[in-house]
Design a protein around this motif. Sequence first.
Motif: not given
Length: 134
Positions: A61-62, A65, A71-72, A98, A110, A112, A125
């Motif tokens: 996720k990080a 992003a 943002e994811s 993320g 980023a 996540g 987050a």
Amino acid sequence: MKTKHFLEGAEVRAMVAAAEAEALKHQWAMTIAVADDGGHLLHLHRMDGAAPVSAHIAPGKARTAALGRRESKGYEDMINGGRTAFLSAPLDSMLEGGVPIMKDGQCIGAIGISGAKPAEDTQVAKAGIAALGL
């Protein structure tokens, strides 16, 4: 030549501590991942009780992003809205949780989060990013 901002160790640790505090406040067992602007992992913290798979999902996720500069959740929404071609994008985790870290209009990394409901992951987050005062 432009000046490039980047995350330093103290800032990463402050974000992780703030994210963990938010998760603990709600009794959520989560994994917290912080990546640089290229999506490379800077820090991974799997809280006690967090599912083992969350240690794989949070960095993805990080990375998503950071590389996408958004943002994811945006990718998840596009796919759920019928734009299934995005499933072939070279991103690791197009799931909510993320969030890019932006400074002066530039992505510097980023965070996540994985381990709770999607909106709760995002809440944690954003609590981590808030520690930077951006």
